[in-house]
Scaffold this active site. Structure first.
Site, PDB file in Angstrom:
ATOM      1  N   GLY A 229       0.790  -1.230   0.000  1.00 61.39           N
ATOM      2  CA  GLY A 229       0.000   0.000   0.000  1.00 61.39           C
ATOM      3  C   GLY A 229       0.816   1.271   0.000  1.00 61.39           C
ATOM      4  CB  THR A 230       3.126   2.725   2.027  1.00 60.52           C
ATOM      5  OG1 THR A 230       3.873   1.645   2.639  1.00 60.52           O
ATOM      6  CG2 THR A 230       1.817   2.907   2.766  1.00 60.52           C
ATOM      7  N   GLY A 231       5.022   3.275  -0.243  1.00 63.33           N
ATOM      8  CA  GLY A 231       6.459   3.267  -0.554  1.00 63.33           C
ATOM      9  C   GLY A 231       6.858   2.353  -1.700  1.00 63.33           C
ATOM     10  CG  LEU A 232      10.795   1.020  -1.531  1.00 58.19           C
ATOM     11  CD1 LEU A 232      12.078   0.282  -1.154  1.00 58.19           C
ATOM     12  CD2 LEU A 232      11.072   2.072  -2.597  1.00 58.19           C
TER      13      LEU A 232
ATOM     14  CG  ASP B 294      -0.053  -8.128  12.077  1.00 61.09           C
ATOM     15  OD1 ASP B 294       1.107  -8.474  11.760  1.00 61.09           O
ATOM     16  OD2 ASP B 294      -0.292  -7.435  13.078  1.00 61.09           O
TER      17      ASP B 294
ATOM     18  CE1 TYR C 220      19.589  -3.074   8.456  1.00 57.05           C
ATOM     19  CE2 TYR C 220      19.813  -0.925   7.427  1.00 57.05           C
ATOM     20  CZ  TYR C 220      19.052  -1.864   8.115  1.00 57.05           C
ATOM     21  OH  TYR C 220      17.761  -1.575   8.464  1.00 57.05           O
TER      22      TYR C 220
ATOM     23  N   GLY D 261      19.782   0.239  -1.062  1.00 58.85           N
ATOM     24  CA  GLY D 261      20.329   1.318  -0.236  1.00 58.85           C
ATOM     25  C   GLY D 261      19.214   2.338  -0.050  1.00 58.85           C
TER      26      GLY D 261
HETATM   27  C1  LIG Z   1      16.963   6.488   5.706  1.00 58.40           C
HETATM   28  C2  LIG Z   1      16.902   5.237   4.899  1.00 58.40           C
HETATM   29  C3  LIG Z   1      18.201   4.552   4.810  1.00 58.40           C
HETATM   30  C4  LIG Z   1      18.344   3.235   4.748  1.00 58.40           C
HETATM   31  C5  LIG Z   1      17.191   2.337   4.873  1.00 58.40           C
HETATM   32  C6  LIG Z   1      17.600   0.946   5.078  1.00 58.40           C
HETATM   33  C7  LIG Z   1      16.729   0.017   5.502  1.00 58.40           C
HETATM   34  C8  LIG Z   1      15.358   0.248   5.737  1.00 58.40           C
HETATM   35  C9  LIG Z   1      14.612  -0.723   6.268  1.00 58.40           C
HETATM   36  C10 LIG Z   1      13.188  -0.545   6.579  1.00 58.40           C
HETATM   37  O1  LIG Z   1      12.595  -1.483   7.017  1.00 58.40           O
HETATM   38  S1  LIG Z   1      12.416   0.936   6.265  1.00 58.40           S
HETATM   39  C11 LIG Z   1      10.678   0.628   6.513  1.00 58.40           C
HETATM   40  C12 LIG Z   1      10.210   1.309   7.724  1.00 58.40           C
HETATM   41  N1  LIG Z   1       8.755   1.184   7.780  1.00 58.40           N
HETATM   42  C13 LIG Z   1       8.115   0.842   8.893  1.00 58.40           C
HETATM   43  O2  LIG Z   1       8.698   0.652   9.939  1.00 58.40           O
HETATM   44  C14 LIG Z   1       6.631   0.719   8.763  1.00 58.40           C
HETATM   45  C15 LIG Z   1       5.981  -0.094   9.860  1.00 58.40           C
HETATM   46  N2  LIG Z   1       6.388   0.333  11.186  1.00 58.40           N
HETATM   47  C16 LIG Z   1       5.547   0.369  12.271  1.00 58.40           C
HETATM   48  O3  LIG Z   1       4.381   0.043  12.195  1.00 58.40           O
HETATM   49  C17 LIG Z   1       6.135   0.811  13.611  1.00 58.40           C
HETATM   50  O4  LIG Z   1       7.172   1.727  13.403  1.00 58.40           O
HETATM   51  C18 LIG Z   1       6.684  -0.398  14.438  1.00 58.40           C
HETATM   52  C19 LIG Z   1       7.812  -1.124  13.720  1.00 58.40           C
HETATM   53  C20 LIG Z   1       7.183   0.145  15.799  1.00 58.40           C
HETATM   54  C21 LIG Z   1       5.597  -1.430  14.705  1.00 58.40           C
HETATM   55  O5  LIG Z   1       4.419  -0.851  15.136  1.00 58.40           O
HETATM   56  P1  LIG Z   1       3.574  -1.521  16.360  1.00 58.40           P
HETATM   57  O6  LIG Z   1       2.333  -0.704  16.501  1.00 58.40           O
HETATM   58  O7  LIG Z   1       3.452  -2.960  16.183  1.00 58.40           O
HETATM   59  O8  LIG Z   1       4.548  -1.313  17.577  1.00 58.40           O
HETATM   60  P2  LIG Z   1       4.449  -0.427  18.900  1.00 58.40           P
HETATM   61  O9  LIG Z   1       4.314   1.004  18.594  1.00 58.40           O
HETATM   62  O10 LIG Z   1       3.404  -1.059  19.775  1.00 58.40           O
HETATM   63  O11 LIG Z   1       5.894  -0.669  19.521  1.00 58.40           O
HETATM   64  C22 LIG Z   1       6.363  -1.989  19.801  1.00 58.40           C
HETATM   65  C23 LIG Z   1       7.534  -1.869  20.775  1.00 58.40           C
HETATM   66  O12 LIG Z   1       8.577  -1.117  20.156  1.00 58.40           O
HETATM   67  C24 LIG Z   1       8.892   0.041  20.969  1.00 58.40           C
HETATM   68  N3  LIG Z   1       9.256   1.150  20.099  1.00 58.40           N
HETATM   69  C25 LIG Z   1       8.501   1.683  19.124  1.00 58.40           C
HETATM   70  N4  LIG Z   1       9.152   2.699  18.562  1.00 58.40           N
HETATM   71  C26 LIG Z   1      10.330   2.829  19.194  1.00 58.40           C
HETATM   72  C27 LIG Z   1      11.439   3.729  19.068  1.00 58.40           C
HETATM   73  N5  LIG Z   1      11.459   4.687  18.138  1.00 58.40           N
HETATM   74  N6  LIG Z   1      12.482   3.563  19.886  1.00 58.40           N
HETATM   75  C28 LIG Z   1      12.488   2.593  20.826  1.00 58.40           C
HETATM   76  N7  LIG Z   1      11.459   1.688  20.999  1.00 58.40           N
HETATM   77  C29 LIG Z   1      10.410   1.835  20.191  1.00 58.40           C
HETATM   78  C30 LIG Z   1       7.608   0.317  21.728  1.00 58.40           C
HETATM   79  O13 LIG Z   1       7.866   1.101  22.872  1.00 58.40           O
HETATM   80  C31 LIG Z   1       7.125  -1.089  22.032  1.00 58.40           C
HETATM   81  O14 LIG Z   1       7.878  -1.653  23.070  1.00 58.40           O
HETATM   82  P3  LIG Z   1       7.306  -1.708  24.584  1.00 58.40           P
HETATM   83  O15 LIG Z   1       6.006  -2.457  24.510  1.00 58.40           O
HETATM   84  O16 LIG Z   1       7.111  -0.282  25.007  1.00 58.40           O
HETATM   85  O17 LIG Z   1       8.345  -2.407  25.374  1.00 58.40           O
HETATM   86  N1  LIG Z   2      13.230   2.997   1.682  1.00 55.51           N
HETATM   87  C1  LIG Z   2      14.463   2.590   1.893  1.00 55.51           C
HETATM   88  O1  LIG Z   2      15.435   3.363   1.909  1.00 55.51           O
HETATM   89  C2  LIG Z   2      14.730   1.135   2.079  1.00 55.51           C
HETATM   90  C3  LIG Z   2      13.717   0.220   2.257  1.00 55.51           C
HETATM   91  N2  LIG Z   2      14.041  -1.104   2.399  1.00 55.51           N
HETATM   92  C4  LIG Z   2      12.997  -2.099   2.485  1.00 55.51           C
HETATM   93  O2  LIG Z   2      12.013  -1.837   1.517  1.00 55.51           O
HETATM   94  C5  LIG Z   2      10.761  -2.343   1.977  1.00 55.51           C
HETATM   95  C6  LIG Z   2       9.707  -1.277   1.857  1.00 55.51           C
HETATM   96  O3  LIG Z   2      10.037  -0.185   2.704  1.00 55.51           O
HETATM   97  P1  LIG Z   2       9.483   1.283   2.420  1.00 55.51           P
HETATM   98  O4  LIG Z   2       8.564   1.262   1.275  1.00 55.51           O
HETATM   99  O5  LIG Z   2      10.625   2.197   2.397  1.00 55.51           O
HETATM  100  O6  LIG Z   2       8.693   1.589   3.786  1.00 55.51           O
HETATM  101  P2  LIG Z   2       7.127   1.560   4.148  1.00 55.51           P
HETATM  102  O7  LIG Z   2       7.060   1.866   5.590  1.00 55.51           O
HETATM  103  O8  LIG Z   2       6.387   2.413   3.198  1.00 55.51           O
HETATM  104  O9  LIG Z   2       6.721   0.055   3.877  1.00 55.51           O
HETATM  105  C7  LIG Z   2       6.583  -0.921   4.852  1.00 55.51           C
HETATM  106  C8  LIG Z   2       5.270  -1.635   4.600  1.00 55.51           C
HETATM  107  O10 LIG Z   2       5.188  -2.765   5.470  1.00 55.51           O
HETATM  108  C9  LIG Z   2       3.860  -2.882   5.901  1.00 55.51           C
HETATM  109  N3  LIG Z   2       3.834  -3.575   7.191  1.00 55.51           N
HETATM  110  C10 LIG Z   2       4.442  -3.214   8.343  1.00 55.51           C
HETATM  111  N4  LIG Z   2       4.151  -4.066   9.320  1.00 55.51           N
HETATM  112  C11 LIG Z   2       3.353  -5.015   8.779  1.00 55.51           C
HETATM  113  C12 LIG Z   2       2.710  -6.163   9.280  1.00 55.51           C
HETATM  114  N5  LIG Z   2       2.837  -6.525  10.568  1.00 55.51           N
HETATM  115  N6  LIG Z   2       1.964  -6.921   8.436  1.00 55.51           N
HETATM  116  C13 LIG Z   2       1.822  -6.564   7.141  1.00 55.51           C
HETATM  117  N7  LIG Z   2       2.394  -5.479   6.606  1.00 55.51           N
HETATM  118  C14 LIG Z   2       3.141  -4.703   7.412  1.00 55.51           C
HETATM  119  C15 LIG Z   2       3.346  -1.460   6.039  1.00 55.51           C
HETATM  120  O11 LIG Z   2       1.914  -1.390   5.868  1.00 55.51           O
HETATM  121  P3  LIG Z   2       0.887  -1.320   7.116  1.00 55.51           P
HETATM  122  O12 LIG Z   2       1.364  -0.246   8.016  1.00 55.51           O
HETATM  123  O13 LIG Z   2      -0.434  -1.069   6.433  1.00 55.51           O
HETATM  124  O14 LIG Z   2       0.921  -2.677   7.751  1.00 55.51           O
HETATM  125  C16 LIG Z   2       4.044  -0.779   4.862  1.00 55.51           C
HETATM  126  O15 LIG Z   2       3.220  -0.773   3.728  1.00 55.51           O
HETATM  127  C17 LIG Z   2      10.990  -2.846   3.391  1.00 55.51           C
HETATM  128  O16 LIG Z   2      11.253  -4.232   3.349  1.00 55.51           O
HETATM  129  C18 LIG Z   2      12.237  -2.127   3.808  1.00 55.51           C
HETATM  130  O17 LIG Z   2      12.951  -2.829   4.783  1.00 55.51           O
HETATM  131  C19 LIG Z   2      15.318  -1.553   2.399  1.00 55.51           C
HETATM  132  C20 LIG Z   2      16.348  -0.684   2.255  1.00 55.51           C
HETATM  133  C21 LIG Z   2      16.141   0.735   2.055  1.00 55.51           C
END
Ligand SMILES: CC/C=C\C/C=C\C=C\C(=O)SCCNC(=O)CCNC(=O)[C@H](O)C(C)(C)COP(=O)(O)OP(=O)(O)OC[C@H]1O[C@@H](n2cnc3c(N)ncnc32)[C@H](O)[C@@H]1OP(=O)(O)O
Ligand SMILES: NC(=O)C1=CN([C@@H]2O[C@H](COP(=O)(O)OP(=O)(O)OC[C@H]3O[C@@H](n4cnc5c(N)ncnc54)[C@H](OP(=O)(O)O)[C@@H]3O)[C@@H](O)[C@H]2O)C=CC1
Length: 323
Positions: A56-59, A105, A187, A229
């Site tokens: 639904g979002t991003g990549l 989920d 990484y 990256g």
């Molecule tokens: C700049 C780019 C460069 C390079 C990129 C390279 C790699 C990128 C990889 C990626 O994966 S990018 C994609 C990122 N996208 C997302 O993360 C989208 C989905 N994320 C989420 O939904 C939340 O951020 C989530 C991961 C925290 C999960 O949400 P959920 O509702 O399930 O969790 P909670 O909010 O209940 O938290 C759970 C647990 O984690 C603690 N926590 C949350 N945030 C933080 C924080 N910032 N720092 C420390 N701890 C955190 C939170 O307190 C809960 O723990 P406790 O119950 O309190 O012990």
């Molecule tokens: N952007 C970047 O620079 C980089 C991204 N990546 C990777 O690319 C991929 C996409 O990231 P990006 O588009 O940037 O970030 P987004 O946050 O846009 O994408 C993450 C997606 O994961 C879904 N998601 C998170 N938790 C769950 C769950 N429990 N069940 C089902 N779906 C879930 C979110 O949807 P919802 O909240 O609706 O569940 C969201 O659509 C990821 O694997 C990330 O690690 C890797 C390297 C670099």
């Protein structure tokens, strides 16, 4: 035909707009312009079903867009149904191909199984599976609670495993081949401070995909990995660069002088998932403008040395002759 080509050019310009996030790039990045159009021939995915987690979002959204443009029927799945439905409508209205939104989920194996049941009645089992859903945030490891660790590793490693095993078993049962793709990160190989749960989970995903590439080829399944990256998406940058101060540093260490774009990633994903890549399995494709090797090389910071400084240092080195 005219209608179709109008539809495509509208889709292209919409897609370009969504990918245009290149402010702050280095001047030499002009030598590496991102080609944003769709790379594969039209209809490369006609009659194919593609399942994308986090579509639904991003990549994930970018990959769904390109694959839909190429004729696929896409199924996008994640937690937020409203976001998925909006994306599905947007893509479908532009490409004319069906996009289905399913709430799932990936941390919950029963939810994954239910999602696959729903998909089976809507479209049948998929030909292409893209494990893209992830969670991440920067945090010093000493501040991580057990639940923080679990929240990331459950989405990334367990979620990918649950989706892959559920679909894999059903495809094997039905004697159907498929292409599986996982989106990890550079990484996953090196590890990285401040994102230890993500690094550990992504490394696990890579081990899973390499293992299954070896084990399930006999069932007609391919497994590949893309390690991106930095690519500017709201989901990633809001959690990994919350102040916006780190982006310049990223661009400085990327030899091509810019971030990647969602469209570039989507074209690579489409290629690896297509029949043009049917001999590619177990591959790990780094996609980072050169950032990984640039960070790894001991002497790479010498890029900063000026020609005058080189002259001076060369003279000093030459003067050691015979010593
Ligand atoms: C700049 C780019 C460069 C390079 C990129 C390279 C790699 C990128 C990889 C990626 O994966 S990018 C994609 C990122 N996208 C997302 O993360 C989208 C989905 N994320 C989420 O939904 C939340 O951020 C989530 C991961 C925290 C999960 O949400 P959920 O509702 O399930 O969790 P909670 O909010 O209940 O938290 C759970 C647990 O984690 C603690 N926590 C949350 N945030 C933080 C924080 N910032 N720092 C420390 N701890 C955190 C939170 O307190 C809960 O723990 P406790 O119950 O309190 O012990
Ligand atoms: N952007 C970047 O620079 C980089 C991204 N990546 C990777 O690319 C991929 C996409 O990231 P990006 O588009 O940037 O970030 P987004 O946050 O846009 O994408 C993450 C997606 O994961 C879904 N998601 C998170 N938790 C769950 C769950 N429990 N069940 C089902 N779906 C879930 C979110 O949807 P919802 O909240 O609706 O569940 C969201 O659509 C990821 O694997 C990330 O690690 C890797 C390297 C670099």
């Amino acid at each position: 035909l005219t209608l179709l080509s109008q539809q495509f050019s509208q889709t292209e310009s919409w897609f370009h707009r969504s990918a245009g996030l290149q402010s702050g790039s280095a001047p030499h990045s002009q030598l590496f312009p991102p080609a944003e159009g769709v790379m594969l021939p039209p209809e490369s995915f006609k009659n194919r079903v593609v399942f994308i987690t986090g579509g639904g979002t991003g990549l994930g959204r970018a990959m769904a867009t390109v694959l839909s443009q190429l004729g696929a029927q896409c199924v996008i799945a994640s937690r937020k149904l409203d976001v998925l439905q909006q994306t599905a409508e947007d893509i479908c209205s532009r490409t004319g191909n069906k996009v289905h939104a399913l709430q799932c989920d990936v941390r919950d194996p029963q939810a994954v199984s239910h999602c696959v049941d729903q998909m089976t009645s809507l479209t049948g089992l998929p030909d292409v599976i893209i494990n893209n859903a992830a969670g991440n945030f920067i945090c010093p490891s000493e501040r991580l609670s057990p639940n923080a660790w679990k929240s990331i590793t459950d989405i990334v490693l367990n979620g990918t495993a649950f989706v892959t095993l559920e679909l894999g078993k059903r495809l094997i049962q039905d004697q159907r081949g498929a292409s599986f793709l996982a989106i990890t990160t550079i990484y996953a190989e090196s590890g990285s401070g401040f994102v230890a749960p993500s690094a550990s989970a992504k490394a696990g995903v890579e081990a899973l995909y390499k293992s299954l590439a070896a084990e399930w080829g006999r069932y007609g399944h391919r497994f590949n990995i893309i390690q991106p990256g930095p690519i500017k998406t709201k989901g990633a940058f809001s959690r990994l660069d919350p102040t916006g101060k780190f982006e310049k540093g990223m661009i400085d260490r990327i030899p091509t002088g810019r971030l990647g774009t969602p469209a570039e990633l989507a074209n690579l994903a489409a290629y690896l998932s297509s029949d043009y890549a049917s001999w590619i399995s177990g591959a790990v494709m780094r996609f980072d403008g050169g950032e990984y090797v640039s960070m790894a090389g001991e002497f790479n910071d010498l890029r900063r040395v000026t020609p005058d400084q080189w002259k001076m240092m060369e003279a000093m080195i030459r003067s050691t002759k015979g010593s």
